[in-house]
Motif scaffolding. Sequence first.
Motif, PDB file in Angstrom:
ATOM      1  N   HIS A  39      27.826  36.869  45.592  1.00  0.00           N
ATOM      2  CA  HIS A  39      27.581  37.915  44.693  1.00  0.00           C
ATOM      3  C   HIS A  39      27.877  39.271  45.331  1.00  0.00           C
ATOM      4  O   HIS A  39      27.504  39.541  46.449  1.00  0.00           O
ATOM      5  CB  HIS A  39      26.125  38.069  44.168  1.00  0.00           C
ATOM      6  CG  HIS A  39      25.695  36.816  43.410  1.00  0.00           C
ATOM      7  ND1 HIS A  39      26.477  36.222  42.450  1.00  0.00           N
ATOM      8  CD2 HIS A  39      24.489  36.139  43.349  1.00  0.00           C
ATOM      9  CE1 HIS A  39      25.832  35.186  41.961  1.00  0.00           C
ATOM     10  NE2 HIS A  39      24.492  34.989  42.771  1.00  0.00           N
ATOM     11  N   THR A  68      25.145  42.545  50.319  1.00  0.00           N
ATOM     12  CA  THR A  68      25.124  42.676  48.885  1.00  0.00           C
ATOM     13  C   THR A  68      24.047  43.653  48.317  1.00  0.00           C
ATOM     14  O   THR A  68      22.768  43.503  48.869  1.00  0.00           O
ATOM     15  CB  THR A  68      24.699  41.253  48.400  1.00  0.00           C
ATOM     16  OG1 THR A  68      25.688  40.152  48.777  1.00  0.00           O
ATOM     17  CG2 THR A  68      24.457  41.210  46.762  1.00  0.00           C
ATOM     18  N   ILE A 114      28.346  39.170  39.748  1.00  0.00           N
ATOM     19  CA  ILE A 114      27.065  40.041  39.594  1.00  0.00           C
ATOM     20  C   ILE A 114      25.971  38.819  39.401  1.00  0.00           C
ATOM     21  O   ILE A 114      26.026  37.818  38.510  1.00  0.00           O
ATOM     22  CB  ILE A 114      27.122  40.775  38.482  1.00  0.00           C
ATOM     23  CG1 ILE A 114      28.279  41.826  38.464  1.00  0.00           C
ATOM     24  CG2 ILE A 114      25.882  41.573  38.155  1.00  0.00           C
ATOM     25  CD1 ILE A 114      28.637  42.586  37.432  1.00  0.00           C
ATOM     26  N   MET A 171      34.208  41.729  39.824  1.00  0.00           N
ATOM     27  CA  MET A 171      32.912  41.540  40.529  1.00  0.00           C
ATOM     28  C   MET A 171      32.194  40.423  40.422  1.00  0.00           C
ATOM     29  O   MET A 171      32.467  39.715  39.244  1.00  0.00           O
ATOM     30  CB  MET A 171      31.907  42.814  39.828  1.00  0.00           C
ATOM     31  CG  MET A 171      32.218  44.097  40.384  1.00  0.00           C
ATOM     32  SD  MET A 171      30.928  45.438  39.717  1.00  0.00           S
ATOM     33  CE  MET A 171      31.488  45.140  38.170  1.00  0.00           C
ATOM     34  N   TYR A 194      27.503  49.626  38.879  1.00  0.00           N
ATOM     35  CA  TYR A 194      27.622  48.598  39.685  1.00  0.00           C
ATOM     36  C   TYR A 194      28.701  48.703  40.622  1.00  0.00           C
ATOM     37  O   TYR A 194      28.256  48.372  41.861  1.00  0.00           O
ATOM     38  CB  TYR A 194      27.638  47.254  38.896  1.00  0.00           C
ATOM     39  CG  TYR A 194      26.672  47.073  37.892  1.00  0.00           C
ATOM     40  CD1 TYR A 194      25.469  47.695  37.776  1.00  0.00           C
ATOM     41  CD2 TYR A 194      26.778  45.890  36.968  1.00  0.00           C
ATOM     42  CE1 TYR A 194      24.467  47.453  36.931  1.00  0.00           C
ATOM     43  CE2 TYR A 194      25.942  45.868  35.932  1.00  0.00           C
ATOM     44  CZ  TYR A 194      24.846  46.360  35.781  1.00  0.00           C
ATOM     45  OH  TYR A 194      23.714  46.255  35.103  1.00  0.00           O
ATOM     46  N   ILE A 236      29.306  36.154  36.187  1.00  0.00           N
ATOM     47  CA  ILE A 236      27.930  36.649  35.762  1.00  0.00           C
ATOM     48  C   ILE A 236      27.192  35.523  36.074  1.00  0.00           C
ATOM     49  O   ILE A 236      27.369  34.380  35.206  1.00  0.00           O
ATOM     50  CB  ILE A 236      27.947  37.223  34.268  1.00  0.00           C
ATOM     51  CG1 ILE A 236      29.037  38.357  34.216  1.00  0.00           C
ATOM     52  CG2 ILE A 236      26.536  37.769  34.316  1.00  0.00           C
ATOM     53  CD1 ILE A 236      28.985  39.545  35.144  1.00  0.00           C
ATOM     54  N   GLU A 284      28.848  48.962  34.320  1.00  0.00           N
ATOM     55  CA  GLU A 284      29.949  48.469  35.090  1.00  0.00           C
ATOM     56  C   GLU A 284      30.225  49.447  36.374  1.00  0.00           C
ATOM     57  O   GLU A 284      30.381  49.076  37.471  1.00  0.00           O
ATOM     58  CB  GLU A 284      31.347  48.124  34.567  1.00  0.00           C
ATOM     59  CG  GLU A 284      32.330  47.366  35.188  1.00  0.00           C
ATOM     60  CD  GLU A 284      33.556  47.325  34.547  1.00  0.00           C
ATOM     61  OE1 GLU A 284      34.441  46.604  34.993  1.00  0.00           O
ATOM     62  OE2 GLU A 284      33.576  47.754  33.275  1.00  0.00           O
ATOM     63  N   HIS A 298      34.737  39.393  34.915  1.00  0.00           N
ATOM     64  CA  HIS A 298      33.573  39.354  35.808  1.00  0.00           C
ATOM     65  C   HIS A 298      32.775  38.123  36.055  1.00  0.00           C
ATOM     66  O   HIS A 298      32.523  37.416  34.916  1.00  0.00           O
ATOM     67  CB  HIS A 298      32.780  40.512  35.811  1.00  0.00           C
ATOM     68  CG  HIS A 298      33.361  42.087  35.963  1.00  0.00           C
ATOM     69  ND1 HIS A 298      34.012  42.331  37.010  1.00  0.00           N
ATOM     70  CD2 HIS A 298      33.580  42.824  34.948  1.00  0.00           C
ATOM     71  CE1 HIS A 298      34.506  43.598  36.871  1.00  0.00           C
ATOM     72  NE2 HIS A 298      34.081  43.838  35.607  1.00  0.00           N
TER      73      HIS A 298
END
Length: 378
Positions: free
Chosen positions: A95, A120, A3, A1, A370, A36, A367, A34
Amino acid sequence: MDIGFVTNVVFPFVKGGAEKRIHEIGIRLAAEGHDITVYGRHFWDGPQVMEYKGLTLYGVAPAEELYADERRSITEAIDFSTRLLPHLRRNVDDHNVVVASLFPYFPVLASKLTTLGTDTPLITTWHEVWLDYWDEYLDRLAPFGKGIERLTARTPHYPIAVSGVTADRLTKLGPTRDEIEVVPNGIDVDRIESTPPAADGFDVLYAGRLIEDKHVDWLLEAFDRVADAAPDATLGVIGDGPERDRLEKQAQTLEHADRVTMLGFLEEYDDVLAHMRAVDVFASPSTREGFGITFAEAMAADCTVIAAKHPESAASEVIGDAGFLASPTADDLAAVLERALSGERPNTEPTARAQRYDWDAIAAEAEQHYQCAINGNW
């Protein structure tokens, strides 16, 4: 991901519960691979965009004072949100999800504007829902606060609340209970358990803001009542706030004033933990807690926790049967405090209960949610 977190203040350059949550979840998800990015004010030394503990920090606005007359500045929130828009809009397609820290609301609305017309999703994290507390906080401007809170709640997004109590209060603004996920706040259990106890510890401790809703005055009165039955017991009060002067004056008038110490605000978090590790009883009769992180910290420190049972506090949800609940009065608080000082322990070991709030578990839970938002199966 990939984020993107939105918060006008960034931990550890500004220290508070909401920004710490983003930091702790972020560094754990980054360690798992991930990407971030944290969008906030540029409170740190260094470039506008820099790497920090696996996170990309993105300063969309210069550092600015957050408070005006002990209240969060509305102009600061609007300024940050306005400056956020072009930066987040430029990167939003990179994102998979944007997670916005709720308070002070305007950044959530700005984040929603940037995600319009994209794939998103927007997630918000609700630490508290104020409702009628706006009357006390803003007085004649309360309708403005209530209106922004309601508008934010009804803006299409995926809401996460830090407790069931907060989730239930959020339903009064629009979202249904099955639309709200609960992911509690967390603690670093290993850090707490490995902190050496303070050499000059107390028997009873309070740690938190000195504001009216925390009802530290009840604790001072309750301790004074039971001090004769526990002749060696001492009370330490950690914290600062608008009630500090009044509480210090009250402490000086107690019959057992010599056994009460007002420590003020402690700059180092480890110093607070050291006092928790040294005490037998942690007591906080607060009647308004969206979560109550000090309860979880105190349980990890193996304290017998005493909290107030109140419909606007998540304390009972946090401690379960690993602590004691008192009615929100000095009388009942004194009765429960006397039991705890005599050595009575709760049914569940506090340290066992605290494990559910370890940041590793919280990050894994976050997580999962999300990913659900990204997949459209919230």
